[in-house]
Design a protein around this motif. Structure first.
Motif, mmCIF file in Angstrom:
data_model
loop_
_atom_site.group_PDB
_atom_site.id
_atom_site.type_symbol
_atom_site.label_atom_id
_atom_site.label_comp_id
_atom_site.label_asym_id
_atom_site.label_seq_id
_atom_site.Cartn_x
_atom_site.Cartn_y
_atom_site.Cartn_z
ATOM 1 N N ILE A 149 0.838 -1.190 0.000
ATOM 2 C CA ILE A 149 0.000 0.000 0.000
ATOM 3 C C ILE A 149 0.876 1.244 0.000
ATOM 4 O O ILE A 149 1.702 1.433 0.897
ATOM 5 C CB ILE A 149 -0.946 0.013 1.221
ATOM 6 N N ALA A 150 0.684 2.097 -0.993
ATOM 7 C CA ALA A 150 1.502 3.299 -1.121
ATOM 8 C C ALA A 150 1.270 4.245 0.043
ATOM 9 O O ALA A 150 0.154 4.389 0.551
ATOM 10 C CB ALA A 150 1.181 4.001 -2.436
ATOM 11 N N PHE A 151 2.335 4.888 0.474
ATOM 12 C CA PHE A 151 2.246 5.861 1.567
ATOM 13 C C PHE A 151 1.541 7.125 1.086
ATOM 14 O O PHE A 151 1.803 7.629 -0.007
ATOM 15 C CB PHE A 151 3.638 6.210 2.080
ATOM 16 N N ASP A 152 0.661 7.631 1.920
ATOM 17 C CA ASP A 152 -0.061 8.869 1.618
ATOM 18 C C ASP A 152 0.072 9.797 2.816
ATOM 19 O O ASP A 152 -0.430 9.489 3.899
ATOM 20 C CB ASP A 152 -1.539 8.558 1.346
ATOM 21 N N SER A 154 -1.077 0.807 15.120
ATOM 22 C CA SER A 154 -0.718 1.924 14.225
ATOM 23 C C SER A 154 0.034 1.467 12.981
ATOM 24 O O SER A 154 0.939 2.152 12.507
ATOM 25 C CB SER A 154 0.110 2.974 14.982
ATOM 26 N N GLU A 155 -0.330 0.313 12.439
ATOM 27 C CA GLU A 155 0.273 -0.152 11.193
ATOM 28 C C GLU A 155 -0.669 -0.008 10.005
ATOM 29 O O GLU A 155 -0.317 -0.383 8.893
ATOM 30 C CB GLU A 155 0.720 -1.610 11.321
ATOM 31 N N GLY A 156 -1.862 0.551 10.256
ATOM 32 C CA GLY A 156 -2.788 0.792 9.160
ATOM 33 C C GLY A 156 -3.705 -0.367 8.848
ATOM 34 O O GLY A 156 -4.228 -0.452 7.736
ATOM 35 N N VAL A 166 1.845 -5.042 7.621
ATOM 36 C CA VAL A 166 3.163 -4.679 8.142
ATOM 37 C C VAL A 166 3.500 -3.277 7.663
ATOM 38 O O VAL A 166 3.515 -3.015 6.463
ATOM 39 C CB VAL A 166 4.248 -5.666 7.673
ATOM 40 N N SER A 167 3.754 -2.395 8.604
ATOM 41 C CA SER A 167 4.109 -1.021 8.256
ATOM 42 C C SER A 167 5.572 -0.962 7.821
ATOM 43 O O SER A 167 6.480 -1.264 8.599
ATOM 44 C CB SER A 167 3.877 -0.091 9.451
ATOM 45 N N ALA A 168 5.814 -0.573 6.580
ATOM 46 C CA ALA A 168 7.175 -0.524 6.042
ATOM 47 C C ALA A 168 7.994 0.539 6.760
ATOM 48 O O ALA A 168 7.575 1.689 6.885
ATOM 49 C CB ALA A 168 7.139 -0.219 4.540
ATOM 50 N N GLY A 169 9.160 0.133 7.241
ATOM 51 C CA GLY A 169 10.059 1.061 7.904
ATOM 52 C C GLY A 169 9.767 1.289 9.363
ATOM 53 O O GLY A 169 10.510 2.021 10.040
ATOM 54 N N ARG A 170 8.720 0.675 9.911
ATOM 55 C CA ARG A 170 8.378 0.855 11.331
ATOM 56 C C ARG A 170 8.383 -0.477 12.083
ATOM 57 O O ARG A 170 8.889 -0.564 13.191
ATOM 58 C CB ARG A 170 7.004 1.517 11.460
ATOM 59 N N THR A 171 7.824 -1.496 11.470
ATOM 60 C CA THR A 171 7.782 -2.813 12.108
ATOM 61 C C THR A 171 9.100 -3.539 11.859
ATOM 62 O O THR A 171 9.608 -3.540 10.743
ATOM 63 C CB THR A 171 6.625 -3.639 11.532
ATOM 64 N N ASN A 172 9.655 -4.132 12.903
ATOM 65 C CA ASN A 172 10.899 -4.877 12.711
ATOM 66 C C ASN A 172 10.608 -6.362 12.487
ATOM 67 O O ASN A 172 9.486 -6.840 12.696
ATOM 68 C CB ASN A 172 11.869 -4.676 13.883
ATOM 69 N N ARG A 173 11.636 -7.056 12.056
ATOM 70 C CA ARG A 173 11.463 -8.468 11.709
ATOM 71 C C ARG A 173 11.097 -9.319 12.926
ATOM 72 O O ARG A 173 10.392 -10.324 12.787
ATOM 73 C CB ARG A 173 12.732 -8.997 11.043
ATOM 74 N N VAL A 187 0.640 -7.954 3.875
ATOM 75 C CA VAL A 187 0.403 -6.697 3.165
ATOM 76 C C VAL A 187 1.340 -5.639 3.734
ATOM 77 O O VAL A 187 1.303 -5.348 4.938
ATOM 78 C CB VAL A 187 -1.059 -6.236 3.302
ATOM 79 N N LEU A 188 2.188 -5.084 2.881
ATOM 80 C CA LEU A 188 3.050 -3.975 3.302
ATOM 81 C C LEU A 188 2.259 -2.684 3.206
ATOM 82 O O LEU A 188 1.671 -2.379 2.163
ATOM 83 C CB LEU A 188 4.292 -3.877 2.416
ATOM 84 N N SER A 189 2.234 -1.925 4.292
ATOM 85 C CA SER A 189 1.539 -0.638 4.294
ATOM 86 C C SER A 189 2.535 0.496 4.461
ATOM 87 O O SER A 189 3.674 0.291 4.903
ATOM 88 C CB SER A 189 0.493 -0.593 5.412
ATOM 89 N N MET A 190 2.085 1.687 4.089
ATOM 90 C CA MET A 190 2.898 2.902 4.234
ATOM 91 C C MET A 190 4.227 2.783 3.489
ATOM 92 O O MET A 190 5.264 3.256 3.949
ATOM 93 C CB MET A 190 3.149 3.227 5.716
ATOM 94 N N VAL A 191 4.200 2.133 2.338
ATOM 95 C CA VAL A 191 5.411 1.971 1.544
ATOM 96 C C VAL A 191 5.693 3.266 0.801
ATOM 97 O O VAL A 191 4.808 3.778 0.105
ATOM 98 C CB VAL A 191 5.265 0.809 0.555
ATOM 99 N N PRO A 192 6.871 3.828 0.920
ATOM 100 C CA PRO A 192 7.166 5.099 0.234
ATOM 101 C C PRO A 192 7.146 4.922 -1.284
ATOM 102 O O PRO A 192 7.539 3.890 -1.813
ATOM 103 C CB PRO A 192 8.570 5.461 0.736
ATOM 104 N N THR A 193 6.661 5.944 -1.955
ATOM 105 C CA THR A 193 6.615 5.931 -3.415
ATOM 106 C C THR A 193 7.835 6.601 -4.021
ATOM 107 O O THR A 193 8.009 6.586 -5.241
ATOM 108 C CB THR A 193 5.355 6.654 -3.920
ATOM 109 N N ARG A 194 8.674 7.200 -3.184
ATOM 110 C CA ARG A 194 9.903 7.824 -3.649
ATOM 111 C C ARG A 194 11.050 7.410 -2.746
ATOM 112 O O ARG A 194 10.837 7.052 -1.595
ATOM 113 C CB ARG A 194 9.789 9.356 -3.657
ATOM 114 N N GLY A 195 12.254 7.500 -3.277
ATOM 115 C CA GLY A 195 13.419 7.170 -2.475
ATOM 116 C C GLY A 195 13.877 5.741 -2.691
ATOM 117 O O GLY A 195 13.295 4.976 -3.467
ATOM 118 N N PRO A 196 14.920 5.339 -1.965
ATOM 119 C CA PRO A 196 15.510 4.006 -2.174
ATOM 120 C C PRO A 196 14.614 2.858 -1.772
ATOM 121 O O PRO A 196 14.762 1.748 -2.272
ATOM 122 C CB PRO A 196 16.775 4.051 -1.299
#
Length: 483
Positions: free
Chosen positions: A220-223, A271-273, A400-407, A428-437
């Protein structure tokens, strides 16, 4: 890690690498600026022997000279050579201290001795080098002169006098700056790689694959405006985030769940969406013509009624305790074939209610009456509600919130489901950035129908289609009498 992983690490940590490189250059410049310039002067002497005139005698003399030239080079740093120089030039030092700045060498297969002197004064360096050459000549002739003779068979001739150097030999600013920059660059890259190795947060599909074999069925793209418009599929259906939910809907329909279609949507931590993911997925499924039942099974912090703007005073808890029938509290939403069952009043025993036979019966009936049943459940790690409920459904979707939840958190959530025998339908990956690495591929194709007549026509046609489906669909599952 693959090459693409290293490229992503470099892109993500380019500021650290740049700062480390700049720091290396700055330290190299500071080191160069604070060093005292040292000048280097060299003098060269030629070693020969007083050999006879025949070829054999000359060859014998040459061999003798080459065998002794290394010994003569070692004499340069001895007191017998340096003490006369110290006295001659009135140097305020000792032979041992002066030896630290003097070196002598002899190239292989030659009879040349090069004397190198380093000093903070260019003129003094040249004077010492020439004086050492002269002192070495005297010392060797004195040592090699036989007792019964007045002349030495060995002769040292100074063939190159030392001249005061015009530039210092050290420090070398260009070399120091290059070395400082390279060291800083290597340090920055090392820090970047170390951060990536130590960072256990889930950012990419590869991170998910490390933890579980469950398929990644959506990203899910971050908004940044997600809080202002949580129902993105309804509010802005042409946005990248809305497209993400439609892709999730498509992937969900390809899952083989043994003929069942009830899913618990949960997460590792709050708070992972998960709630917005559940609701938007339900809307996307209804837009595709599916008859969807959306249950708010988060009996601790229910959010579905708040997001959808419906009355949530009575709902699931009232149905489970037999106070009302499900058809009385399950509400249609919008002009879609979407029906919502709010959580109702918060009970003192959520886990017991969700694990009861009444809940299992309700799910069985809803699966028969609806194409898809989605249950918005609490996180897995703080409470056991979602794990208990997932056992009664066809599977769980873990958000799973990308960049917030750890393995470790994701692994704990998967273990909690597997412990009770529940199936993990997908991640489902949530809050995935649409820009950057760490960006996931979203951008392609979103221009179609975005602002032109095509987009307007498609949106209007979709609304007409949803209205027709809603009119043809039953208003509520009245056949679930007794629940």
């Amino acid at each position: 890690m693959e090459l693409t992983d290293y490229i992503r690490i470099l892109r993500k940590n380019w500021i650290i690498i740049l700062v480390a490189t700049a720091l290396g250059l700055a330290l190299a410049a500071l080191f160069t600026w604070t060093r005292t310039p040292v000048y280097q002067a060299q003098s060269t002497v030629f070693v020969s022997t007083q050999a006879g005139g025949t070829v054999a005698e000359m060859q014998q003399g040459q061999n003798f000279t080459q065998s002794r030239v290394t010994t003569y080079a070692n004499l340069v740093t001895t007191p017998i050579v340096m003490n006369p120089v110290i006295a001659q030039l009135d140097l305020e030092t000792t032979a041992s201290r002066l030896a630290t700045s003097i070196s002598a060498s002899s190239p292989l297969n030659t009879t040349l001795i090069t004397i190198t002197v380093e000093d903070t004064d260019a003129l003094r360096a040249a004077e010492i080098a020439n004086a050492l050459a002269a002192s070495l000549t005297n010392a060797v002739e004195s040592i090699e002169t036989p007792n019964d003779s007045d002349t030495s068979p060995v002769r040292l001739t100074r063939v190159k006098d030392a001249l005061p150097p015009l530039a210092p030999s050290s420090p070398n600013p260009p070399l120091n700056l290059v070395l400082g920059g390279l060291i800083g660059l290597a340090l920055g890259i090392g820090i970047a790689v170390l951060r990536a190795v130590l960072d256990t947060r889930v950012r990419t599909p590869q991170d998910v694959e490390v933890v579980t074999d469950a398929p990644l069925i959506g990203a899910i793209a971050f908004d940044p405006k997600a809080k202002d418009r949580p129902l993105i599929v309804h509010a802005d259906p042409l946005s990248p985030r809305a497209e993400s939910f439609r892709a999730l809907r498509t992937n969900l329909q390809f899952l083989d769940m043994g003929g069942r279609s009830s899913f618990v949507v949960t997460s590792s931590v709050p708070s992972e969406g998960k709630s917005t993911t559940t609701i938007n997925l339900a809307i996307a499924l209804a837009d595709a013509g599916k008859k969807v039942a959306l249950l708010d099974t988060d009996l601790r912090k229910p959010k579905v009624a708040e997001y959808l703007g419906i009355e949530g005073g009575a709902g699931l808890t009232d149905v489970l305790i037999g106070r009302v029938r499900v058809g009385d509290v399950m509400l249609p939403w919008g002009d879609r074939s979407l029906y919502v069952l709010p959580a109702g009043k918060i009970p003192p025993n959520p886990s017991e209610l969700l694990g009861s036979t009444q809940m299992a019966s309700l799910l069985e009936v809803l699966e028969r009456d609806f194409d898809v049943v989605l249950c918005d459940a609490p996180p897995l790690l703080p409470v056991t509600d979602a794990a208990i409920l997932a056992r009664a459904t066809s599977g769980a979707l873990v958000v799973v919130s990308a960049g917030r939840t750890n393995r470790h958190q994701l692994s704990g959530a998967i273990d909690a489901l597997q412990t009770v025998g529940a199936k993990v339908a997908g991640v489902v990956l949530s809050m995935v950035p649409t820009r950057g690495p760490d960006a996931y591929a979203y951008s392609y194709g979103y221009g179609y129908g975005g602002t032109g007549h095509y987009g307007y026509t498609q949106t209007r046609a979709a609304r007409k289609g949803r209205a027709a489906k809603a009119a043809a669909a039953p208003k509520a599952p009245s056949e679930t009498a007794g629940l």
